[in-house]
Design a protein around this motif. Structure first.
Motif, PDB file in Angstrom:
ATOM      1  N   HIS A  15       0.237  -1.232  -0.027  1.00 53.83           N
ATOM      2  CA  HIS A  15       0.369   0.075   0.349  1.00 53.83           C
ATOM      3  C   HIS A  15       1.050   1.524   0.261  1.00 53.83           C
ATOM      4  O   HIS A  15       1.592   0.872   1.074  1.00 53.83           O
ATOM      5  N   ARG A  16       0.940   1.793  -0.784  1.00 53.76           N
ATOM      6  CA  ARG A  16       1.669   2.872  -1.045  1.00 53.76           C
ATOM      7  C   ARG A  16       2.813   3.405  -1.392  1.00 53.76           C
ATOM      8  O   ARG A  16       3.706   3.587  -0.865  1.00 53.76           O
ATOM      9  N   GLU A  42       0.216  -0.531  -4.671  1.00 48.03           N
ATOM     10  CA  GLU A  42      -0.633   0.065  -5.103  1.00 48.03           C
ATOM     11  C   GLU A  42       0.008   2.001  -4.950  1.00 48.03           C
ATOM     12  O   GLU A  42       1.165   1.869  -3.847  1.00 48.03           O
ATOM     13  N   ASP A  44      -1.016   6.955  -5.239  1.00 46.03           N
ATOM     14  CA  ASP A  44      -2.522   7.323  -5.616  1.00 46.03           C
ATOM     15  C   ASP A  44      -1.385   8.462  -6.657  1.00 46.03           C
ATOM     16  O   ASP A  44      -0.284   9.116  -5.986  1.00 46.03           O
ATOM     17  N   HIS A  57      -1.191  11.284  -2.397  1.00 52.35           N
ATOM     18  CA  HIS A  57      -2.557  11.133  -2.101  1.00 52.35           C
ATOM     19  C   HIS A  57      -3.337  11.879  -1.329  1.00 52.35           C
ATOM     20  O   HIS A  57      -4.918  12.073  -2.159  1.00 52.35           O
ATOM     21  N   ASN A 115      -0.752  -0.736  -9.510  1.00 47.12           N
ATOM     22  CA  ASN A 115      -1.800  -0.630  -8.796  1.00 47.12           C
ATOM     23  C   ASN A 115      -1.849   1.039  -9.508  1.00 47.12           C
ATOM     24  O   ASN A 115      -1.198   1.344  -7.747  1.00 47.12           O
ATOM     25  N   GLU A 117      -3.650   4.118  -8.680  1.00 48.55           N
ATOM     26  CA  GLU A 117      -4.920   4.283  -7.553  1.00 48.55           C
ATOM     27  C   GLU A 117      -5.100   5.664  -8.325  1.00 48.55           C
ATOM     28  O   GLU A 117      -4.206   6.201  -8.498  1.00 48.55           O
ATOM     29  N   LYS A 119      -6.436   9.345  -8.462  1.00 50.37           N
ATOM     30  CA  LYS A 119      -6.706   9.829  -7.113  1.00 50.37           C
ATOM     31  C   LYS A 119      -7.067  11.511  -7.333  1.00 50.37           C
ATOM     32  O   LYS A 119      -5.961  12.353  -7.151  1.00 50.37           O
ATOM     33  N   PHE A 152     -12.066   5.745  -7.187  1.00 50.99           N
ATOM     34  CA  PHE A 152     -13.070   6.118  -6.359  1.00 50.99           C
ATOM     35  C   PHE A 152     -14.526   6.979  -6.752  1.00 50.99           C
ATOM     36  O   PHE A 152     -15.671   6.556  -7.129  1.00 50.99           O
ATOM     37  N   LEU A 172     -12.766   1.273  -7.077  1.00 55.78           N
ATOM     38  CA  LEU A 172     -12.644   1.175  -4.729  1.00 55.78           C
ATOM     39  C   LEU A 172     -14.059   1.789  -4.281  1.00 55.78           C
ATOM     40  O   LEU A 172     -15.002   3.294  -5.234  1.00 55.78           O
ATOM     41  N   TRP A 218      -8.369  -3.518   1.025  1.00 60.57           N
ATOM     42  CA  TRP A 218      -7.409  -2.281   1.759  1.00 60.57           C
ATOM     43  C   TRP A 218      -7.985  -2.119   3.643  1.00 60.57           C
ATOM     44  O   TRP A 218      -9.168  -2.117   3.026  1.00 60.57           O
ATOM     45  N   PHE A 238      -4.440  -5.438   0.080  1.00 60.20           N
ATOM     46  CA  PHE A 238      -3.300  -3.808  -0.024  1.00 60.20           C
ATOM     47  C   PHE A 238      -2.931  -4.344   1.565  1.00 60.20           C
ATOM     48  O   PHE A 238      -3.577  -4.240   3.040  1.00 60.20           O
TER      49      PHE A 238
END
Ligand code: G3P
Ligand code: MG
Length: 250
Positions: A15-16, A42, A44, A57, A115, A117, A119, A152, A172, A218, A238
């Motif tokens: 994650h991140r 992953e 952002d 992020h 991945n 994301e 954002k 999202f 998401l 996640w 995640f």
């Protein structure tokens, strides 16, 4: 339609980049995740003022850099003058904001999957989806596996679908999964849902998998919960705990 989406990616995703062990969404973090055996990251992505996809992020610079205010008001050159590592610890001081292009180069050279994301800065949803998808398509043209795009923002995913229809996408969901999730996935051409662990049950995972969609969850920081979710049929997890929840010890 008969759907049976296959999850071609590793089950464990950093994650991140490296969770909280290194400054999130930096090349340093992605190196740490890679050094700990993670084969998928992953991170952002949003746009600078001059429309360059960069890793960050928050809309605001304040939490993860020595800058202030809304990041998308600065050009890449202006963002590149800021420090995105010192807020975390002195060992990382001087760490720059990464461009998506520099991360593509690192992950391709190290055979690590992504991945991305999407954002978007608030108000910038469709343009970010379109630009990030076009950039990802070009940057990963030679990759063994294309990056998974997620967001999202349905507007961002829709724009990504129009710009680069062959790149895989996942939706998401922040909290409770809405009852019309199958229609949303169908409309957006998504392979599955990326869900908040706090809102995931075994029955929900089974229902999503039975309809042929994938589930990734996640952010899971307990090894026992990782095993439970994988037992239920989840495809991806995640985690922030890249030094303790390692792919080779699951
Ligand atoms: O993509 C999974 C997860 O990163 C979503 O939440 O806030 O950490 O970007 P957030
Ligand atoms: Mg994220």
């Amino acid at each position: 339609p008969s759907l049976n989406h296959h999850w071609p990616y590793p089950a464990l995703i950093a994650h991140r980049g490296a969770g909280k062990i290194a400054p999130e969404n930096t090349l340093a973090a992605i190196r740490v995740g890679t050094q700990n055996g993670f084969r998928m990251m992953e991170y952002d992505v949003k746009l600078s003022r001059d429309a360059v996809p960069v890793l960050l992020h928050d809309d605001q610079l304040d939490r993860t850099s020595n800058g202030q205010g809304i990041a998308s008001r600065l050009t890449l050159a202006e963002l590149s003058a800021l420090d995105f590592g010192a807020w975390h610890s002195s060992a990382y001081s001087g760490e720059p904001i990464p461009t998506l292009s520099s991360i593509a180069a690192f992950t391709l050279a190290n055979q690590v999957h992504s991945n991305i994301e999407i954002k978007p800065t608030t108000g910038d949803e469709a343009e970010t989806g379109r630009r990030v998808a076009l950039a990802a398509q070009a940057l990963w043209a030679q990759a063994s596996l294309p990056p998974l795009l997620s967001s999202f923002s349905e507007a961002a995913l829709e724009a990504a679908q129009q710009a680069a229809p062959t790149l895989p996408r996942a939706l998401l969901i922040e909290e409770d999964v809405p009852a019309d999730w199958p229609e949303r996935l169908e409309r957006l051409g998504c392979m599955g849902l990326n869900l908040n662990d706090r809102f995931v049950s075994q029955a929900l995972v089974q229902a999503i998998r039975q309809k042929g969609y994938t589930v990734a969850v996640w952010t899971v920081n307990e090894a026992e919960r990782v095993r439970e979710l994988l037992d239920w049929g989840c495809n991806g997890i995640f985690t922030d705990k890249v030094t303790t929840i390692r792919p080779d010890t699951l």
